[in-house]
Structure formats: C-alpha cells, structure tokens
Design an enzyme around this catalytic site. Sequence first.
Site, PDB file in Angstrom:
ATOM      1  N   HIS A 169      -2.265  -3.418  -6.587  1.00  0.00           N
ATOM      2  CA  HIS A 169      -2.781  -3.014  -5.280  1.00  0.00           C
ATOM      3  C   HIS A 169      -4.269  -3.302  -5.201  1.00  0.00           C
ATOM      4  O   HIS A 169      -5.083  -2.621  -5.828  1.00  0.00           O
ATOM      5  CB  HIS A 169      -2.496  -1.517  -5.041  1.00  0.00           C
ATOM      6  CG  HIS A 169      -2.875  -1.058  -3.679  1.00  0.00           C
ATOM      7  ND1 HIS A 169      -3.624   0.068  -3.459  1.00  0.00           N
ATOM      8  CD2 HIS A 169      -2.635  -1.592  -2.451  1.00  0.00           C
ATOM      9  CE1 HIS A 169      -3.816   0.212  -2.159  1.00  0.00           C
ATOM     10  NE2 HIS A 169      -3.227  -0.777  -1.534  1.00  0.00           N
ATOM     11  N   ASN A 206      -5.560   5.812  -2.286  1.00  0.00           N
ATOM     12  CA  ASN A 206      -5.164   6.188  -0.927  1.00  0.00           C
ATOM     13  C   ASN A 206      -4.636   7.612  -0.861  1.00  0.00           C
ATOM     14  O   ASN A 206      -4.662   8.240   0.191  1.00  0.00           O
ATOM     15  CB  ASN A 206      -4.118   5.214  -0.378  1.00  0.00           C
ATOM     16  CG  ASN A 206      -4.782   3.948   0.137  1.00  0.00           C
ATOM     17  OD1 ASN A 206      -5.998   3.924   0.345  1.00  0.00           O
ATOM     18  ND2 ASN A 206      -4.008   2.902   0.326  1.00  0.00           N
ATOM     19  N   GLU A 239      -5.373  -1.406  -8.445  1.00  0.00           N
ATOM     20  CA  GLU A 239      -4.502  -0.429  -9.106  1.00  0.00           C
ATOM     21  C   GLU A 239      -3.334  -1.199  -9.719  1.00  0.00           C
ATOM     22  O   GLU A 239      -2.688  -1.990  -9.022  1.00  0.00           O
ATOM     23  CB  GLU A 239      -4.003   0.599  -8.084  1.00  0.00           C
ATOM     24  CG  GLU A 239      -5.129   1.517  -7.614  1.00  0.00           C
ATOM     25  CD  GLU A 239      -4.747   2.390  -6.433  1.00  0.00           C
ATOM     26  OE1 GLU A 239      -5.141   3.562  -6.421  1.00  0.00           O
ATOM     27  OE2 GLU A 239      -4.070   1.908  -5.512  1.00  0.00           O
ATOM     28  N   SER A 267       0.834  -1.201   0.000  1.00  0.00           N
ATOM     29  CA  SER A 267       0.000   0.000   0.000  1.00  0.00           C
ATOM     30  C   SER A 267       0.868   1.249   0.000  1.00  0.00           C
ATOM     31  O   SER A 267       0.390   2.324  -0.344  1.00  0.00           O
ATOM     32  CB  SER A 267      -0.873   0.050   1.257  1.00  0.00           C
ATOM     33  OG  SER A 267      -1.592  -1.118   1.399  1.00  0.00           O
TER      34      SER A 267
HETATM   35  N1  LIG Z   1      -5.463  -5.028   4.896  1.00  0.00           N
HETATM   36  C1  LIG Z   1      -5.790  -4.146   3.963  1.00  0.00           C
HETATM   37  O1  LIG Z   1      -6.850  -3.511   3.980  1.00  0.00           O
HETATM   38  C2  LIG Z   1      -4.854  -3.940   2.801  1.00  0.00           C
HETATM   39  C3  LIG Z   1      -5.309  -3.325   1.638  1.00  0.00           C
HETATM   40  C4  LIG Z   1      -4.465  -3.201   0.544  1.00  0.00           C
HETATM   41  C5  LIG Z   1      -3.157  -3.677   0.643  1.00  0.00           C
HETATM   42  N2  LIG Z   1      -2.724  -4.243   1.787  1.00  0.00           N
HETATM   43  C6  LIG Z   1      -1.341  -4.735   1.826  1.00  0.00           C
HETATM   44  O2  LIG Z   1      -1.356  -6.150   1.746  1.00  0.00           O
HETATM   45  C7  LIG Z   1      -0.248  -6.712   2.445  1.00  0.00           C
HETATM   46  C8  LIG Z   1      -0.736  -7.749   3.422  1.00  0.00           C
HETATM   47  O3  LIG Z   1      -1.665  -7.174   4.302  1.00  0.00           O
HETATM   48  P1  LIG Z   1      -2.630  -8.062   5.200  1.00  0.00           P
HETATM   49  O4  LIG Z   1      -3.606  -7.139   5.797  1.00  0.00           O
HETATM   50  O5  LIG Z   1      -3.109  -9.235   4.448  1.00  0.00           O
HETATM   51  O6  LIG Z   1      -1.605  -8.575   6.325  1.00  0.00           O
HETATM   52  P2  LIG Z   1      -1.752  -9.823   7.289  1.00  0.00           P
HETATM   53  O7  LIG Z   1      -0.947  -9.491   8.487  1.00  0.00           O
HETATM   54  O8  LIG Z   1      -3.167 -10.222   7.459  1.00  0.00           O
HETATM   55  O9  LIG Z   1      -1.031 -11.005   6.504  1.00  0.00           O
HETATM   56  C9  LIG Z   1       0.316 -11.046   6.213  1.00  0.00           C
HETATM   57  C10 LIG Z   1       0.713 -12.493   5.976  1.00  0.00           C
HETATM   58  O10 LIG Z   1       2.046 -12.523   5.482  1.00  0.00           O
HETATM   59  C11 LIG Z   1       2.717 -13.590   6.091  1.00  0.00           C
HETATM   60  N3  LIG Z   1       4.146 -13.308   6.031  1.00  0.00           N
HETATM   61  C12 LIG Z   1       4.851 -12.412   6.738  1.00  0.00           C
HETATM   62  N4  LIG Z   1       6.145 -12.458   6.374  1.00  0.00           N
HETATM   63  C13 LIG Z   1       6.250 -13.386   5.412  1.00  0.00           C
HETATM   64  C14 LIG Z   1       7.311 -13.885   4.640  1.00  0.00           C
HETATM   65  N5  LIG Z   1       8.542 -13.435   4.781  1.00  0.00           N
HETATM   66  N6  LIG Z   1       7.046 -14.851   3.750  1.00  0.00           N
HETATM   67  C15 LIG Z   1       5.802 -15.328   3.589  1.00  0.00           C
HETATM   68  N7  LIG Z   1       4.755 -14.883   4.296  1.00  0.00           N
HETATM   69  C16 LIG Z   1       4.980 -13.925   5.199  1.00  0.00           C
HETATM   70  C17 LIG Z   1       2.181 -13.648   7.490  1.00  0.00           C
HETATM   71  O11 LIG Z   1       2.413 -14.929   8.075  1.00  0.00           O
HETATM   72  C18 LIG Z   1       0.712 -13.356   7.238  1.00  0.00           C
HETATM   73  O12 LIG Z   1      -0.001 -14.543   6.981  1.00  0.00           O
HETATM   74  C19 LIG Z   1       0.468  -5.530   3.054  1.00  0.00           C
HETATM   75  O13 LIG Z   1       1.494  -5.143   2.181  1.00  0.00           O
HETATM   76  C20 LIG Z   1      -0.592  -4.456   3.123  1.00  0.00           C
HETATM   77  O14 LIG Z   1      -0.090  -3.159   3.095  1.00  0.00           O
HETATM   78  C21 LIG Z   1      -3.533  -4.396   2.861  1.00  0.00           C
END
Ligand SMILES: NC(=O)c1ccc[n+]([C@@H]2O[C@H](COP(=O)([O-])OP(=O)(O)OC[C@H]3O[C@@H](n4cnc5c(N)ncnc54)[C@H](O)[C@@H]3O)[C@@H](O)[C@H]2O)c1
Length: 679
Positions: free
Chosen positions: A143, A193, A155, A122
């Site tokens: 994204h 965003n 995106e 993000s």
């Molecule tokens: N949550 C939202 O609303 C949202 C929206 C758009 C983008 N994002 C982006 O998406 C990404 C993930 O967000 P999320 O909310 O799903 O997070 P989350 O914490 O729910 O999930 C992250 C996952 O990644 C895994 N992980 C961490 N390090 C790792 C590694 N080295 N190798 C493999 N797996 C690994 C963790 O075990 C976990 O299962 C982030 O970059 C976030 O900015 C989130």
Amino acid sequence: MAAKQFGQLAVIGAGNMGSGIAQKMATEGFEVLMVDLNEDAVARGLGIIEKTLSEGVERKIFKPDQAEAIKGRVQGTADWTRLAGVDLVVEAVFEDEQVKLDVFKRLDEVTRPDTILATNTSSLSVTKLAAATKHPERVIGLHYFYHPAKNRLVEVIPGKNSNPELVAAAWTLQEQIGKTPIWSTDDPGFVVNRYFVPWLNESVRLLEEGVADIPTIEAACKKTFGVGMGPFELMNVTGVPIALHSAETLGKELGAFYAPAKKLAEQVASKENWSLDGEADESKFAAVEERMLGVIFYVAAALCDEKVGTIEDTDIGARVGLRWPKGPFEMINRYGVDKARSAVNAVCDRWDMKMPATLADQAAKGGPFHFELVKSEVRDGVAYLTINRPDAMNALNETVVGQLHDAFKIAAADDAVKGIVIGGAGKGFIAGADIRFFVKNIEAKDLDRIVRFTEQGQQMLREMDNCSKPVVARMHGLALGGGLELALACDYIVASDKAVMAFPETGIGIYPGLGGTQRPSRRIGVGLTKWMVFTGQMISAKQAEAIGLVDKTVSADQIDAAVLECIDQGPVTERTAQVPPADFVPLSELFEKNPADALREGRVETGGDAKLQKTVGKVAHKAPIALRLAGEMIEEGAKGSLDDGLAMELGKLTEIFATEDAYEGLSSLGRRRPEFHGR
Ligand SMILES: NC(=O)c1ccc[n+]([C@@H]2O[C@H](COP(=O)([O-])OP(=O)(O)OC[C@H]3O[C@@H](n4cnc5c(N)ncnc54)[C@H](O)[C@@H]3O)[C@@H](O)[C@H]2O)c1
C-alpha cells in the site's frame, strides 16, 4: 532458498498511483512495464510521468538526461501477454472489488507462478483478492501513499496465505526502490488509514456538533499536529468523496465510531469542497485539541492491541506517510500518558468502547512509551540487529546506541547464535550520529555528555571487534561518519552496489570519534584514510571494495546471501592494510606525505595533476583544528595499538567540541555552508 532476484517489474493501472509507482521503480533503475486496459489509458499514464519528471527537472531534482533515462525505463502497453517475464506486479486499478478480482484472475494466467502479485488496495482484503488466483501464496499487499513517486511510505501486508519468503523479498525490494516499509496485518485501513481516516472524520463531527467552525478546527489541528494543512483543506485537495468512502469502509468493518459523520455525506452530495473562509477562534482550540488527540490516541492504541501494527510502525507511518512531525505515540508521550488516557476515556465513553490495553497498561506502569529503535531477531542461528529509524536514516543517538549495545551483548552471549548482522531499516544504512544531540549539548555546555555517548559507542564497537562470533555489517545504502565507523568495527562489511559512504566530520568542524581515525588505516593505509577524512569524499561501494575499505560489493538482491557467506567464514582475526590499487597510489602518497595544514593551504606538490589539485582544493573548506587533530591521530594511531588510538580520539573530544568551528559546522548543517576560523 536463493534470494529472489528482481528483473523487470510491472504496474497494472496507469492512473495516479500506478504511474507514480512505475516512475519511482524506474528512478531506482528498474525496467517497468505499465499496463492498462487500452492504449489511451496507457498514454495518459505516460503523460503523468512525463509531467512529474519535467517538474522535477525544473525544480532541479533531476537532470534532463536522468529524467530521459527514467522515462526510457518505463514501457507502457495494453498487451498483458508481456507480463510473462516480470518478477513482481503491483496492481493499482480502480478500487472496486470485482474489478480487482478480475485483474488478479487474469494476472494469474499471464504471469509465471513465482511472480509476486501485489495489490495497492486501500480498503479491500488482500487475502480475498489472493483467493482469485491459483497461487495465493504469492499475493501480498503493497500500500503506497500519494504521491507514490515522492512519498516514501509503503505498508507491506502479508495475506493469510502469503509465502513469508516472498513477502520478505518484496520488503527488501521496497528498500531498494527507496521506500520506507512498515508492516501491517490484513485488516481494515491497515495501519495509517486506520487513524488518519478517523482524524478527518472527527473534524467533521466537531463541525457538526457545533464545537467549532472550520477555520478554528483547521488552525487548531495545524497547531496541535504540526501540519501544513488541516483536515478540511486536505479533504479538499485529495477529494471529499474519498474521505467519505474510506470512512464508510472502516465503519462497515469496525463499527459506529469509524462510520462517516452525517455532514461528510451531505458535503459529498453537495459536490462542493469545504469552505475554509473565516477567522479562527482561539478560545476553542483546547476543546478541538482534546477531541482530535483523543481519537488519534484511541485508534493508535487499539490497532496496537489488535497487533495490526507496532507502536514504532504506527509512528513511522505518521511521520513518513502523513508528514506529521510526531507519531501518535510520541504525541502521547509529549501530552502525558495519564492525560492521554483521560482523553481516550472520553472517546470510549462516547462510543461505548473499551479502553485499549496498550494505553491502560502504560498508564498503570507509569512513564512514557519506550520505542524499540533496534529490532533484534534470530533466524537460522544468525542474529539480525536492525536499527529502525528509517526516517532519520538510522542516525545514532543515545537510545539507539544503548539499545544496539544491549541487543549486541545478548546476541554475543547466546550459544544458539553463530553470527551477528548489523543493518539499518529503510533506504540507508546509518547516516552517522545524531547532529542535533551534539548541538543541543554544546548549547547546554554539557560536553561531558558527548564524551560519555562517544565512550559508550566506542565500547560497543570494541566488543564487536573482539566478539568471538563473526559480525557483519549489511551496508545496503548510505553510510556516513558514525555509520561507517560502526561498520569498520565489524569483521566484514558487505555492501550493496547502491551503497555510498564518507567521513563528513571535518566538514562540520569535528573529527570522527568512533574509531574513524583508527580503524580505516588498518584496512586502507594512512594515505587513503587521510584522504577520506580530510576531504569527506563520498565513495561508491565499488570504489570502497577496490581500496579494501569494504570486503564485498554485490547487487542489492544478493546482499543477504553474501552476508551469510561471511558468517560461514567465521571471524577475522588478523587484518593488514591493503596496498592501494594503481589509480589510487598518487592520492595515497600525496595525503600520506603531507600534514593537514599543508594540504589545507594547498602548499603541496601535485605535479600539475588537475585531479589531485581539485582533491586538495576540497581540504581548504574543512575546519582547520579538526583536520589537524584528525591528521595527528591517524598518523600516530597507525603506529600503536588500536586501544591507544581510540583513547586518543576520546581524549581530544572535549577540545574539539569546545571549538567555535564545531558549533558553527554542526549547527549550520543542512542550512548553509559553514565558515571556519580555526578557533
Ligand atoms: N489515490 C490515492 O491517494 C491512493 C492512495 C493509496 C492507494 N490507492 C489505491 O490505488 C488504486 C488506484 O488508485 P488511483 O488513484 O491511481 O486510481 P485512478 O483512477 O487514477 O487509476 C486507475 C487506473 O486503473 C485503470 N484500470 C481500471 N480497470 C482496469 C483493469 N481492469 N485493468 C487494467 N487497468 C485498469 C484505469 O484505466 C486507470 O488508469 C486504488 O486501489 C486505490 O484505492 C490510491
């Protein structure tokens, strides 16, 4: 270069985003590998998918066997060597630069060099993450928005070194998995965003400055933006710390205006959600509205100045990603460009910023912003005209038809253009004409406007018929009514095997007026044309190809190559209706032989064939006058010239749109089953 084909896909990180992205890919038929650090994390992700799917089954979005099939297509693993065979990876691990850099390094080692690597970050730079790999040309940003299995927006962000062909392939894949992609440059906050985070932040500033309290800001924002949740409630739901983190990131990159309000940091430190209790004070709505709109208008115009996104994509992002009824630029038009400039002026004064030229120039020009609803680009001598209203399934309205017509004329007259391709943005091709336009004009008793709109549409389609260059419909998804009629005016229809099509008009009280009673019979004969128009039956691209309605059906990733093959074949000068294949003969004969009334009343001989009987049953629910007129025009039209047939369609328009059934059918659409009385 041959079109990139996507076999197995992968997601890294089985968290909230990763599991949802994997679910969506699998829902659209792809095999997906969901990878995390260990088996526990994988199991958690599979559990999230399981839960979302069972909720979907409960809400009847999926049948139980569909949900099982989707689950069956997602394989969870902690074994990264299995990524060797995948064609695209979406990384969705923690939002931590070092963690992501390590993941990209590892991905670079375990995947093929031509595998597309995408990040769902993000706030980090795609280009910087790409630099962790030996092949930065294959790294892009995709994204997605929460909930990624439900929210259609994505995106697409090329990094500085991304290969444009891989980016284009990834874009097409997004449409294949039912997403609505928009472009963004690799800049902080990307498009959505960039204004959404300041929207949250400004609400906290209003509170901090004592302009209004939380219930007042909530109520004023719901009213102004037409949303179900105000900024404070949204922060409570998605996490107040995420709002703070996002504002901090933007602030660092873009300056003080974007930096978090002090009170936002205090709220995070308190570890509490915002309290929404209390009564709204309507006397303060205007002050809140002006500040909130000023901020949105400023950021939207600034990001367009910087070419982070277009005004169209900025609005699509708000409508699809945030579910705002109107995007920032539509809101500027409604508010008035001059008034918007004053509101933005106040923002610029407060923060010592420059008035964005996008807004200043429009104000100087006068009048509202115009949206480019048809994108036109020439690549390798082929003009691609793409209707860009993905969230309205590219429905045809006066503006779209006007712009498409203009773009078509330019392409047709351009010596450097050897062929023209008509397509639609997003998941569908074209979902017919804009029904609201018809309803509005029937209510305003302005049937002439409906006639004029249809006349222009007919004229444009006639120019497509007569164009000396090959014109190809790139039907990658749903084509209904006017969309199918438009495709039929092209020399070739190339459909993806995901496309489906129908003439639903008689089910909403009207008949197809853009050649739908004329052109199909010249491809599939009178019987099958009557069948399609009288029943509104949705048919698959494969069926359409079998009966000769479309020229070619190919897998979604081959559609562009197939389109180019048609261009190379040149225009089609003569066409004779195809003889129906054996399994369509009874249907064709039944409909050819019988007039509309007999079919509607079931007074036809089906020889006890249950399938035919069921098909005839469908005609009973359609509007009687529309059926009768359509039947007459199909039969008469097949005997004469296309021009005479089209004139007949135009000539009966006022009659059909003046019926009670037309109003009943059109105004009930999407709400209830219409009741037709033959009046
Ligand atoms: N949550 C939202 O609303 C949202 C929206 C758009 C983008 N994002 C982006 O998406 C990404 C993930 O967000 P999320 O909310 O799903 O997070 P989350 O914490 O729910 O999930 C992250 C996952 O990644 C895994 N992980 C961490 N390090 C790792 C590694 N080295 N190798 C493999 N797996 C690994 C963790 O075990 C976990 O299962 C982030 O970059 C976030 O900015 C989130």
